[in-house]
Write a protein that holds these residues in place. Structure first.
Motif, short mmCIF file in Angstrom:
data_model
loop_
_atom_site.label_atom_id
_atom_site.label_comp_id
_atom_site.label_asym_id
_atom_site.label_seq_id
_atom_site.Cartn_x
_atom_site.Cartn_y
_atom_site.Cartn_z
N TYR A 224 31.69 53.34 -13.05
CA TYR A 224 32.06 51.93 -12.83
C TYR A 224 32.90 51.45 -14.01
O TYR A 224 32.83 51.98 -15.12
CB TYR A 224 30.82 51.04 -12.66
N ASP A 225 33.73 50.44 -13.73
CA ASP A 225 34.60 49.82 -14.73
C ASP A 225 34.09 48.43 -15.06
O ASP A 225 33.54 47.73 -14.20
CB ASP A 225 36.02 49.67 -14.19
N GLU A 226 34.36 48.02 -16.28
CA GLU A 226 34.20 46.63 -16.69
C GLU A 226 35.58 46.07 -17.01
O GLU A 226 36.41 46.79 -17.58
CB GLU A 226 33.29 46.51 -17.92
N PRO A 227 35.86 44.82 -16.66
CA PRO A 227 37.19 44.25 -16.91
C PRO A 227 37.40 43.94 -18.38
O PRO A 227 36.48 43.98 -19.18
CB PRO A 227 37.17 42.97 -16.07
N TYR A 228 38.65 43.62 -18.71
CA TYR A 228 38.97 43.17 -20.06
C TYR A 228 38.37 41.79 -20.30
O TYR A 228 38.63 40.85 -19.54
CB TYR A 228 40.49 43.10 -20.27
N VAL A 229 37.57 41.67 -21.34
CA VAL A 229 37.01 40.40 -21.79
C VAL A 229 37.20 40.33 -23.29
O VAL A 229 36.77 41.23 -24.02
CB VAL A 229 35.51 40.28 -21.43
N ASN A 230 37.90 39.30 -23.76
CA ASN A 230 38.13 39.13 -25.19
C ASN A 230 38.74 40.38 -25.83
O ASN A 230 38.37 40.78 -26.93
CB ASN A 230 36.83 38.75 -25.92
N GLY A 231 39.66 41.00 -25.10
CA GLY A 231 40.43 42.11 -25.66
C GLY A 231 39.82 43.48 -25.56
O GLY A 231 40.37 44.44 -26.08
N ILE A 232 38.67 43.61 -24.90
CA ILE A 232 38.04 44.92 -24.77
C ILE A 232 37.54 45.14 -23.35
O ILE A 232 37.30 44.20 -22.60
CB ILE A 232 36.85 45.09 -25.75
N CYS A 233 37.40 46.41 -22.99
CA CYS A 233 36.85 46.78 -21.69
C CYS A 233 36.07 48.08 -21.86
O CYS A 233 36.11 48.72 -22.91
CB CYS A 233 37.95 46.92 -20.63
N ARG A 234 35.37 48.47 -20.79
CA ARG A 234 34.60 49.71 -20.85
C ARG A 234 34.47 50.31 -19.46
O ARG A 234 34.38 49.58 -18.47
CB ARG A 234 33.20 49.45 -21.42
N SER A 235 34.48 51.64 -19.38
CA SER A 235 34.18 52.37 -18.16
C SER A 235 33.07 53.36 -18.47
O SER A 235 33.05 53.96 -19.55
CB SER A 235 35.42 53.11 -17.64
N PHE A 236 32.16 53.54 -17.52
CA PHE A 236 30.93 54.32 -17.79
C PHE A 236 30.62 55.22 -16.60
O PHE A 236 30.75 54.81 -15.45
CB PHE A 236 29.77 53.35 -18.03
N ALA A 237 30.23 56.46 -16.89
CA ALA A 237 29.81 57.38 -15.83
C ALA A 237 28.84 58.40 -16.41
O ALA A 237 28.83 58.66 -17.62
CB ALA A 237 31.00 58.09 -15.21
N THR A 238 28.01 58.97 -15.56
CA THR A 238 27.15 60.09 -15.95
C THR A 238 27.34 61.22 -14.93
O THR A 238 27.90 61.02 -13.85
CB THR A 238 25.67 59.67 -15.97
N TYR A 239 26.86 62.42 -15.30
CA TYR A 239 26.96 63.53 -14.35
C TYR A 239 26.18 63.15 -13.10
O TYR A 239 25.05 62.67 -13.17
CB TYR A 239 26.33 64.81 -14.90
N ASN A 240 26.77 63.39 -11.95
CA ASN A 240 26.05 63.05 -10.73
C ASN A 240 25.16 64.23 -10.33
O ASN A 240 25.43 65.38 -10.68
CB ASN A 240 27.04 62.64 -9.64
N PRO A 241 24.07 63.98 -9.62
CA PRO A 241 23.09 65.05 -9.33
C PRO A 241 23.66 66.21 -8.53
O PRO A 241 23.10 67.31 -8.53
CB PRO A 241 22.02 64.31 -8.52
N HIS A 242 24.77 65.99 -7.83
CA HIS A 242 25.33 67.04 -6.97
C HIS A 242 26.59 67.66 -7.56
O HIS A 242 27.34 68.33 -6.86
CB HIS A 242 25.62 66.46 -5.59
N ALA A 243 26.87 67.42 -8.85
CA ALA A 243 28.08 67.94 -9.48
C ALA A 243 28.09 69.47 -9.46
O ALA A 243 27.04 70.11 -9.58
CB ALA A 243 28.17 67.44 -10.92
N GLY A 244 29.28 70.05 -9.30
CA GLY A 244 29.37 71.49 -9.43
C GLY A 244 30.17 72.19 -8.36
O GLY A 244 30.16 73.42 -8.29
#
Length: 399
Positions: A224-244
């Motif tokens: 998921y993404d977070e929008p720019y707020v006060n000059g910063i943003c963040r995107s976050f993910a983890t390995y999904n259980p079915h990766a591979g």
């Protein structure tokens, strides 16, 4: 969900258009961007480990400016304009290296100490007495945060890097990025697009499922993404259980080990921290990296970045880092093609404008930041090229 996630409620009535197409193809606007977007905002120059000893230096040429980042005899890292005070020669020609205890201009032999002060001109009897500071190298704003060296060519409205990035500090601190070392050289790559097209693609993950098979395999629905707020943003993910399903992902997930430095919620996370206008710091369990883009012209952009790893990395971490590199390499190649297609559309009279998904709200909020810096970008119709700077100046005064 990560505990630092901010309010992501997207307004129901937000304008789903992006910047007007003319802003991607205006030389006059680009000149304003160079000054107000790039020179007046913090830029990542390198990591402290790129300058390991007194006399270590690194140079960086962007948006018509030449930077020299140098570790002094006292161990302090400083940034300067890479310009001799005598005739403006490039003082250091190499991209990276080490000098002993002074810098010597290759034009006339003026000598500078590693703290930037003038040691003396050649043939000093042909000059009046010269003040060592006044005729020393012109300093740049320089700040070190989490091991990364930031520079700024001109004063602007931005606060310190530490103040801006404070919302991310607690999450990033366990990675101990300041202790890491280079996993390779700082890379650069040129792509034939306007710089904003690069940032537009990087500011949203809506395209991941379709355009990035390896990342989609790794992330699944966790991204998921977070929008720019006060000059910063963040995107976050983890390995999904079915990766591979893909070879690189399958083996990366298999060999990637728990990093004992990290809390449980970060041990399988890939996170991207954005700093307006163009800087990203990305972390995985094995690495920290930065990347950014700079305009060369309105139709050419330089991509720049580097990867850093732990000094004591295990063989498994090294292999995981290699597999991560394969995933990132494919992702970069895919993104470059997307930026080319999108940038082409901006010059077409048949293309109206973006119509953004809620998942692309990060694109909109980055554009909003640009509009605040350069209000002329709010205009749907392009002013005459010769009037862009004047119109923008009037709009800034009236803002």
């Amino acid at each position: 969900m990560n505990e630092i996630v901010r309010d992501l409620n997207v307004p129901n009535d937000w304008d789903r258009r992006g910047l007007p197409g003319w802003t991607y193809h205006s030389d006059a606007l680009l000149e304003l961007e160079k000054q107000h977007v790039f020179r007046e905002h913090w830029q990542i120059a390198c990591h402290i480990s790129d300058l390991p000893e007194p006399g270590s230096y690194l140079t960086m040429d962007i948006v018509g400016e030449r930077a020299l980042i140098l570790r002094g005899q006292d161990g302090v890292i400083r940034g300067f304009h890479n310009i001799c005070k005598h005739r403006g020669s490039r003082l250091v020609a190499d991209e990276q290296g080490k000098c002993r205890n002074a810098l010597v201009c290759p034009f006339h032999g003026w000598v500078y100490n590693l703290d930037g002060t003038l040691r003396g001109p050649s043939r000093p009897n042909t000059f009046p007495p010269l003040d060592k500071v006044q005729f020393g190298l012109t300093p740049l704003d320089t700040e070190i945060w989490m091991g990364f060296v930031f520079i700024r060519f001109a004063k602007g409205q931005q606060a310190s890097v530490a103040e801006i990035m404070q919302p991310f500090a607690d999450e990033l601190r366990p990675y101990q990025s300041e202790t890491m070392v280079p996993a390779g050289e700082i890379f650069t790559q040129t792509t034939p697009v306007n710089w904003k097209s690069v940032r537009d693609v990087d500011n949203e993950g809506y395209h991941v499922a379709m355009a990035h098979p390896a990342l989609q395999d790794l992330y699944g629905q966790t991204y998921y993404d977070e929008p720019y707020v006060n000059g910063i943003c963040r995107s976050f993910a983890t390995y999904n259980p079915h990766a591979g399903r893909r070879w690189s992902v399958r083996n990366y997930v298999k060999i990637s080990q728990d990093n004992p430095r990290l809390p449980e919620r970060l041990k399988k996370a890939w996170i991207y921290y954005g700093l307006f206008p163009n800087c990203v710091i990305a972390v995985t369990p094995e690495t920290v990296q930065f990347y950014q883009e700079f305009p060369i012209s309105r139709t050419q952009t330089m991509l720049r970045g580097a990867v850093y790893c732990y000094k004591d990395e295990t063989r498994e971490q090294e292999v995981a880092r290699y597999l991560q590199m394969r995933i990132d390499r494919d992702t970069l190649s895919e993104d470059v093609q997307l930026t080319i297609w999108s940038n082409e559309a901006m010059a077409s009279k048949s293309f109206g404008n973006f119509y953004l998904s809620d998942l692309e709200y990060g694109v909109r909020t980055h554009h909003d930041h640009l509009r605040r810096v350069l209000p002329v970008m709010t205009l749907e119709k392009a002013p005459e090229e010769k009037e862009v700077a004047e119109v923008n100046a009037r709009m800034r005064v009236g803002a």
